[in-house]
Write a protein that holds these residues in place. Structure first.
Motif, PDB file in Angstrom:
ATOM      1  N   THR A 196       8.766  45.964   5.082  1.00 23.66           N
ATOM      2  CA  THR A 196       9.876  46.895   4.880  1.00 23.66           C
ATOM      3  C   THR A 196      10.583  46.530   3.579  1.00 23.66           C
ATOM      4  OG1 THR A 196      10.210  47.116   7.264  1.00 23.66           O
ATOM      5  CG2 THR A 196      12.029  47.798   5.832  1.00 23.66           C
ATOM      6  N   TRP A 208      15.771  52.105   4.165  1.00 27.62           N
ATOM      7  CA  TRP A 208      14.622  51.229   4.338  1.00 27.62           C
ATOM      8  C   TRP A 208      13.355  52.056   4.179  1.00 27.62           C
ATOM      9  CZ3 TRP A 208      16.825  46.812   3.947  1.00 27.62           C
ATOM     10  CH2 TRP A 208      18.041  46.550   4.564  1.00 27.62           C
ATOM     11  N   ASP A 263      20.132  53.039   7.829  1.00 32.51           N
ATOM     12  CA  ASP A 263      20.549  51.932   8.679  1.00 32.51           C
ATOM     13  C   ASP A 263      21.068  52.398  10.032  1.00 32.51           C
ATOM     14  OD1 ASP A 263      20.398  49.032   8.386  1.00 32.51           O
ATOM     15  OD2 ASP A 263      22.533  49.069   8.892  1.00 32.51           O
ATOM     16  N   ARG A 266      18.040  52.886  12.012  1.00 29.17           N
ATOM     17  CA  ARG A 266      17.487  51.577  12.386  1.00 29.17           C
ATOM     18  C   ARG A 266      18.174  51.025  13.627  1.00 29.17           C
ATOM     19  NH1 ARG A 266      19.178  46.636  12.287  1.00 29.17           N
ATOM     20  NH2 ARG A 266      21.053  47.180  11.093  1.00 29.17           N
ATOM     21  N   ALA A 277      13.046  46.317  13.399  1.00 34.75           N
ATOM     22  CA  ALA A 277      12.480  47.181  12.351  1.00 34.75           C
ATOM     23  C   ALA A 277      11.887  46.381  11.200  1.00 34.75           C
ATOM     24  CB  ALA A 277      13.547  48.135  11.821  1.00 34.75           C
ATOM     25  N   TRP A 284       6.391  51.383  12.442  1.00 34.65           N
ATOM     26  CA  TRP A 284       7.349  52.436  12.784  1.00 34.65           C
ATOM     27  C   TRP A 284       6.526  53.647  13.225  1.00 34.65           C
ATOM     28  CZ3 TRP A 284      10.792  52.629   7.731  1.00 34.65           C
ATOM     29  CH2 TRP A 284      11.429  51.400   7.557  1.00 34.65           C
TER      30      TRP A 284
END
Length: 485
Positions: A196, A208, A263, A266, A277, A284
């Motif tokens: 990531t 991300w 975020d 996430r 994550a 993912w």
């Protein structure tokens, strides 16, 4: 034909006969050409890469096809149609430089973009996950993939002993023993950044990102039997296929795609799934975070000299450019240090001067001296004075990176007993059709049968937790192999 000279440009009068005291010798030390020739020959091999030693490479172009400037202000993505020079090195991971490139092994997918803000290196594999989530385990893992210190032989016992005591590896090992563990050359496999990373836009906002490179040649894999046959008949099969395809104008291409997660997403996804994550052993799911298209990668130029352009290529995941950032991925954090450190040992402190590693922009720094210090900064000062009131980069951090919140007590946190090592590996097994499941089971059983009973039982126990049919299939296959022995 050019006139032969020494490395200092001095004409060589005779390249066939050493200077001797009389026709029968002995040879005289004053024969500088002989000494220089032998000295360089003795040093023609730089240290082999500890991992990814067997490799192939090519140059190409990346072309932006979709606008992602809402996510990043990196200049490489500035406008649709923009092209950037690239270099891509493929490799196997565990084998030595002279090993076969059809062996069952992950394939390295190390991609450099020569951007106007310096080199961006995306150093990944042909799998979206890895065996480990923490770099502190990496040397131990690689030792199991190399040779037994007593017998100097590859050892299934070492491999499965490590994996069975490290169940986080189950997802990647499932991929490894599937048919994707033996891709048909390099052109017919996907690539992944795997880790990531971050993208940062003009407003300093971070998302991300995971990078995907989807082969436009179509996925093709070798059967275990065919991969073994080629390892003996043509151990450079993948190298030959890539080189010949480019030489004949059959340029391989990949669709460059990205998964994006902000975020808030996430936090919600981690709360729902219980997965981290930033865990390199997890994907993912595309249903949660669909891939978006970004551009096209094409390889269209073979190196003129393998050693100069491929063997000396020195890529590092630490090389990112403004508009990008890292993440708390523990494996990525370790690799940011270890890759550059390996290049300093393997090639030398000034390896960035080499053409394949040199950015396509002017470089200004205070690094001086050391071996092979080409140019060495000329007369420019070799220190950076401290300025009062200097203006910080956008967002207050280097690269314009907005940073992420860091808090907590420093320590070694062991989550092995609470992490979910099994769901995604089981999902992958269930995703395979019946023939692919059969091949996976047989491929794995063939290697596992070489380990002792304790290791077999421990590993099969992990497989059963991922999917009962997975565990039973491998157990039955191992028993069949052992009963025939």
């Amino acid at each position: 034909m050019s006139k032969l000279t020494t490395a200092s440009g001095i004409p060589v009068v005779d390249n066939q006969n050493s200077i001797t005291a009389g026709p029968r010798g002995p040879v005289l030390l004053q024969d500088f050409h002989l000494i220089e020739k032998l000295q360089h020959f003795n040093r023609e091999r730089i240290p082999e890469r500890v991992v990814h030693a067997k490799g192939s490479g090519a140059f190409g172009t990346f072309t932006v096809t979709e606008d992602i400037t809402r996510y990043t202000n990196a200049k490489v993505f500035a406008q649709v149609g923009k092209q950037t020079e690239t270099f891509l090195r493929f490799s196997t991971v565990g084998g030595e430089k002279g090993s076969a490139d059809t062996e069952r092994d992950p394939r390295g997918f190390a991609l450099r973009f020569y951007t106007e803000d310096g080199n961006w290196d995306l150093v990944g594999n042909n799998t979206p996950v890895f065996f480990l989530k923490d770099g502190i385990k990496f040397p131990d893992f690689i030792h199991t993939q190399k040779r037994d210190p007593k017998s100097n032989l590859k050892s299934a016992q070492m491999m499965f002993d490590f994996w069975s005591n490290t169940p986080e590896s189950l997802h990647q090992v499932t991929t490894l023993f599937s048919n994707r563990g033996t891709p048909d050359g390099y052109r017919h496999m996907h690539g992944f950044g795997s880790h990531t990373y971050s993208l940062i836009n003009d407003a300093g906002e971070r998302v991300w990102v995971k990078w995907h490179f989807k082969t436009l040649q179509g996925i093709k894999n070798l059967s275990a039997a065919e991969a073994t046959r080629l390892a003996g008949a043509d151990p450079d099969y993948a190298q030959r296929d890539l080189f010949n395809a480019i030489a004949t104008g059959n340029f391989p291409r990949w669709s460059v795609e990205a998964q994006i997660m902000n975020d808030e997403q996430r936090q919600a996804w981690e709360a729902k799934t219980g997965w981290d994550a930033f865990d390199l052993t997890k994907v993912w799911p595309h249903g949660d975070f669909p891939r978006i298209k970004v551009g096209i990668l094409e390889l269209n130029r073979n190196p003129e000299n393998y050693h100069a352009d491929v063997e000396q290529a020195a890529l590092s995941p630490g090389n990112i450019v403004p508009g990008m950032g890292y993440s708390p991925d523990k494996m990525l954090q370790a690799r940011i240090f270890s890759y550059h450190d390996a290049q300093l040992y393997r090639i030398g402190t000034n390896h960035q001067y080499l053409p394949v590693n040199r950015p396509r922009v002017e470089v200004y720094n205070q690094q001086r001296d050391g071996a092979m210090a080409v140019g060495n900064g000329g007369a420019a000062q070799n220190y950076d004075p401290v300025h009062m009131g200097s203006v910080p980069a956008a967002g207050g951090f280097g690269h314009g990176d907005a940073g992420w919140q860091v808090e907590g007590v420093a320590g070694r946190y062991d989550t092995r007993m609470t992490d979910d090592h099994y769901t995604q590996a089981g999902n992958l097994f269930r995703l395979l059709d019946a023939n692919e499941q059969r091949d996976l089971i047989n491929n794995m059983a063939g290697a596992l049968s070489q380990a002792d009973a304790t290791v077999q039982d421990r590993w099969i126990g992990h497989l059963a937790k991922a999917d009962p049919a997975y565990g039973k299939g491998v157990a039955d296959a191992v028993n069949r192999i052992l009963n025939k022995a």
